[in-house]
Design a protein around this motif. Sequence first.
Motif, PDB file in Angstrom:
ATOM      1  N   LEU A   1     -54.164 -47.416  65.611  1.00 16.09           N
ATOM      2  CA  LEU A   1     -53.766 -46.197  65.916  1.00 16.09           C
ATOM      3  C   LEU A   1     -54.028 -44.840  64.784  1.00 16.09           C
ATOM      4  O   LEU A   1     -52.908 -45.143  63.567  1.00 16.09           O
ATOM      5  N   ILE A   2     -54.552 -44.471  64.890  1.00 16.19           N
ATOM      6  CA  ILE A   2     -55.099 -42.986  63.689  1.00 16.19           C
ATOM      7  C   ILE A   2     -53.365 -41.740  64.206  1.00 16.19           C
ATOM      8  O   ILE A   2     -54.185 -41.321  65.051  1.00 16.19           O
ATOM      9  N   VAL A   3     -52.698 -40.926  63.599  1.00 12.52           N
ATOM     10  CA  VAL A   3     -52.062 -40.384  64.231  1.00 12.52           C
ATOM     11  C   VAL A   3     -52.356 -38.694  62.861  1.00 12.52           C
ATOM     12  O   VAL A   3     -52.307 -39.574  61.356  1.00 12.52           O
ATOM     13  N   ASP A   4     -52.493 -38.099  63.236  1.00 17.65           N
ATOM     14  CA  ASP A   4     -53.011 -36.761  62.350  1.00 17.65           C
ATOM     15  C   ASP A   4     -53.559 -35.422  63.392  1.00 17.65           C
ATOM     16  O   ASP A   4     -53.919 -35.679  64.349  1.00 17.65           O
TER      17      ASP A   4
ATOM     18  N   GLY B   1     -66.085 -52.149  61.795  1.00 22.50           N
ATOM     19  CA  GLY B   1     -65.651 -53.355  62.871  1.00 22.50           C
ATOM     20  C   GLY B   1     -64.098 -53.137  63.303  1.00 22.50           C
ATOM     21  O   GLY B   1     -63.997 -54.083  63.954  1.00 22.50           O
ATOM     22  N   TYR B   2     -63.961 -51.895  63.351  1.00 19.67           N
ATOM     23  CA  TYR B   2     -62.532 -52.469  63.904  1.00 19.67           C
ATOM     24  C   TYR B   2     -62.073 -50.861  65.287  1.00 19.67           C
ATOM     25  O   TYR B   2     -63.206 -49.925  65.396  1.00 19.67           O
ATOM     26  N   GLN B   3     -61.392 -51.071  66.086  1.00 21.92           N
ATOM     27  CA  GLN B   3     -61.402 -50.092  67.631  1.00 21.92           C
ATOM     28  C   GLN B   3     -60.008 -49.067  66.440  1.00 21.92           C
ATOM     29  O   GLN B   3     -59.308 -49.453  66.153  1.00 21.92           O
ATOM     30  N   ALA B   4     -60.422 -48.247  67.112  1.00 21.09           N
ATOM     31  CA  ALA B   4     -59.617 -46.688  66.510  1.00 21.09           C
ATOM     32  C   ALA B   4     -59.571 -46.033  67.874  1.00 21.09           C
ATOM     33  O   ALA B   4     -59.838 -46.116  68.602  1.00 21.09           O
ATOM     34  N   VAL B   5     -57.681 -45.563  68.164  1.00 23.29           N
ATOM     35  CA  VAL B   5     -57.802 -44.410  69.087  1.00 23.29           C
ATOM     36  C   VAL B   5     -56.671 -43.221  67.600  1.00 23.29           C
ATOM     37  O   VAL B   5     -55.793 -44.231  67.232  1.00 23.29           O
ATOM     38  N   SER B   6     -56.894 -42.019  68.627  1.00 24.68           N
ATOM     39  CA  SER B   6     -56.572 -41.238  67.227  1.00 24.68           C
ATOM     40  C   SER B   6     -55.459 -40.366  68.550  1.00 24.68           C
ATOM     41  O   SER B   6     -55.734 -40.139  69.090  1.00 24.68           O
ATOM     42  N   VAL B   7     -54.453 -39.761  67.729  1.00 19.25           N
ATOM     43  CA  VAL B   7     -53.185 -39.120  68.357  1.00 19.25           C
ATOM     44  C   VAL B   7     -53.760 -37.966  67.624  1.00 19.25           C
ATOM     45  O   VAL B   7     -53.294 -38.115  66.970  1.00 19.25           O
TER      46      VAL B   7
ATOM     47  N   GLN C   1     -50.039 -51.310  72.561  1.00 13.63           N
ATOM     48  CA  GLN C   1     -49.698 -52.080  71.093  1.00 13.63           C
ATOM     49  C   GLN C   1     -51.200 -51.608  70.370  1.00 13.63           C
ATOM     50  O   GLN C   1     -52.002 -50.996  70.801  1.00 13.63           O
ATOM     51  N   ALA C   2     -51.010 -52.249  69.168  1.00 17.06           N
ATOM     52  CA  ALA C   2     -51.925 -51.419  67.528  1.00 17.06           C
ATOM     53  C   ALA C   2     -51.739 -51.761  67.185  1.00 17.06           C
ATOM     54  O   ALA C   2     -49.703 -52.731  66.480  1.00 17.06           O
ATOM     55  N   ASP C   3     -52.952 -53.110  66.637  1.00 21.60           N
ATOM     56  CA  ASP C   3     -52.556 -53.331  65.367  1.00 21.60           C
ATOM     57  C   ASP C   3     -51.514 -52.802  63.475  1.00 21.60           C
ATOM     58  O   ASP C   3     -51.096 -53.610  62.770  1.00 21.60           O
ATOM     59  N   LEU C   4     -52.475 -51.855  63.334  1.00 19.52           N
ATOM     60  CA  LEU C   4     -52.337 -51.033  63.130  1.00 19.52           C
ATOM     61  C   LEU C   4     -51.964 -49.127  62.789  1.00 19.52           C
ATOM     62  O   LEU C   4     -52.591 -48.872  63.850  1.00 19.52           O
ATOM     63  N   LEU C   5     -50.745 -48.931  62.049  1.00 23.03           N
ATOM     64  CA  LEU C   5     -51.114 -47.205  62.685  1.00 23.03           C
ATOM     65  C   LEU C   5     -51.311 -46.562  60.878  1.00 23.03           C
ATOM     66  O   LEU C   5     -50.962 -46.943  60.113  1.00 23.03           O
ATOM     67  N   LEU C   6     -52.593 -46.057  61.227  1.00 22.51           N
ATOM     68  CA  LEU C   6     -52.807 -45.043  59.752  1.00 22.51           C
ATOM     69  C   LEU C   6     -51.948 -43.331  59.912  1.00 22.51           C
ATOM     70  O   LEU C   6     -52.244 -43.309  60.506  1.00 22.51           O
ATOM     71  N   LEU C   7     -50.912 -43.493  59.075  1.00 24.71           N
ATOM     72  CA  LEU C   7     -50.228 -42.556  59.730  1.00 24.71           C
ATOM     73  C   LEU C   7     -50.291 -40.952  58.944  1.00 24.71           C
ATOM     74  O   LEU C   7     -50.031 -41.400  57.597  1.00 24.71           O
TER      75      LEU C   7
END
Length: 720
Positions: free
Chosen positions: A604-607, A624-630, A644-650
């Motif tokens: 999950l990308i948060v920016d 090769g990752y799945q990415a969703v952004s907000v 669910q998200a395996d990881l946050l990019l915050l």
Amino acid sequence: MNKIKTLIYTLTTPRHLTPRDGIHFWQEKVLLNLLLVSVVLGFITWVPSVALSIREKLWIVAVADTLFFCIILGLFLKPDISYTFRAMSISVISYCLGMILILTLGPFGAGPVWLFFVPILTGVLLGSRSASWALVINGVTIAGIGILIQLNLTDLLSQFNVKAWHLSTHNSGEKWVVICLNFMLLNILATLSVTTILNGLHSSLQNLAISDKKHRQIFENILDVYFETTLDGIILEVSPSVNQVSGYSQKELKGQSLDTIYHLSDKRKKIVERLIATGHIHDHEICLPHKGGQIQTFSVNAKLIRDETKNQERIIGILRDITDQKAMVKKEKDLEERLNRSRKMEALGLLAGGVAHDLNNVLSGIVTYPELLLMDLPKESPMADSLGIIQSSGLRAAKIVQDLLTLSRRGVITRKVVDLNEIVEQFLRTPEYEKILSFHPHVSVETNLSAGFPFLKGSAVHLQKTIMNLISNAAEAQPDGGTIRISTANRHLDKPVRGYERVHPGDYVVLSVKDLGTGIDPEDINRIFEPFFTKKVMGRSGTGLGMAVVWGTVQDHNAYIDVVSQKDSGTRFDLYFPATNDKIESPPDGTHREALMGNKEMILIVDDVAGQRQIAKSLLERLGYQAVSVASGEAAIQYLESNQADLLLLDMIMDPGIDGLETFRRIRQFKPDQKAIIASGFSQSDQVQKTLALGAGQYIKKPYTIEKIGLAVQKELARV
């Protein structure tokens, strides 16, 4: 009895004089004493004398005695009459009385005693010159009487009803009384005059001794140096305190020339000329060498003394040691300058940090998209070179931004144990070093990496950049060629380094970069660490941030820097880094792009910046990752409440709305095991540190690259 003494003291004390007026006070006091005694005892003498004169029909004597008594009484009652007139009147009356007594009673009566008294009285009251004239008059008088006796002319006095001296035994008893009274009066007056003067002299000497003792104590214990010199510089007097401030004793200096301690004779002549012109100097600063060799600063206050004829006589003055005071003023000034410099650097740092954050967001597209495009293009594509240039330009711009972050004191990302010797050697093998030498082909570099324990905690990147800037400066300082000496050493510090009030005692690794070039102007040495202050060739040497980066790196590493420079003699920079006993971590193996690939994990990308979300999403999907952004922290919380998200990019800074720290704190409340990595255009700020403390595992700095983001995601996903 006390009232009588008080009255007598009041009547015989001058009204307008004090003992400080010296002999004039005591002469006036003697005169008042004489007048008082003459009025009191003279009246007792006047009564029988007038009675006897009337019985013998000596009318001249009776009239003279009465007249003289009245004059004396008037002089006593009128003290405002001038002193000279009163004193001369007393002397004249005494002489006249003596002459009358000689003529009436003969030379063997009281007359000669009065004449004897006249010069004494005149000398006491009017001084030695007047006394000499009185003696001359006495001599003439005695000679005249002798002539009268020799020529038997004494009978001529009979026509004035004055009998011849040999017949003067008539009324002998009364005459004896008159003679005795006159004798006692004169005896008392002479004794009183002399004893008054002696008592006054004794009192004055006592007061003088007390005053001299007081001034001697001041002279011998004064902290400043009192001095007297001739106009040509011979020392006439100097206080003992000169030994404390100069190392020379009184004996060594008295009678010697000022050249003994003040070698600048031309400046001394100018001071004397100024003294002659103005009569005095105030707070004039001079430098004098101590006997031990060190130079001290003194403040001089001096005055030109003239004699009674207004001729220049000597110079007196006070010398004050202001060496410590000057040092304190300089210290305070340095502290004030350092405080102002720190404030300026802080303000510029805040500005630079804000600019760097925005630039990193802008640069992300310039750095990342060319990399993505190059991955899809064949190597022989005509677009490859252009995209490579765009990407390298973006990376160079990112390095400038990194300088701004260093300036803002947010530039040290990680602190690892590094080998300073190895960092120097690595830099000497870099293209940046070769570029510096290409601009300065006549400059050579010598190394002496003698630090036996060169380990410190810090950032190798920033240390190399510091070395680069110092070498670049040293090369620029030697336009005609020269040598740059780079050395390392171990040193134990227990005293402050120049420019610092205190240092932490301990072992340090010292990096020194020395050149033999033009040196730094004294007026510039306090400005060299200011951002954009440069005298180097723009376009070759950078943006004017080089020394500001050095300063920021030194501060970030809790280090100290000392600059020694002399005009046309070169400059040496000494950087003191705290040594560490920790071991160096083994470097990671080289990373290939295939090793960075993911396995469809959800990120999950948060920016708050749409372009940044798109760049991150493209990079992660390519890996090769799945990415969703907000677009906000609130949206991220809402998404994770049902997904669910395996990881946050915050992202750390988002506006409007809550920032990255608050976002992660709220998520952790309902997902305590949520993993996250932090991204920011800044480096490690307080917000970043707090977020890492909450459980975030990695921190990456914008602009993104595939390797940077791939390594961070892999490491965090693998963390247990």
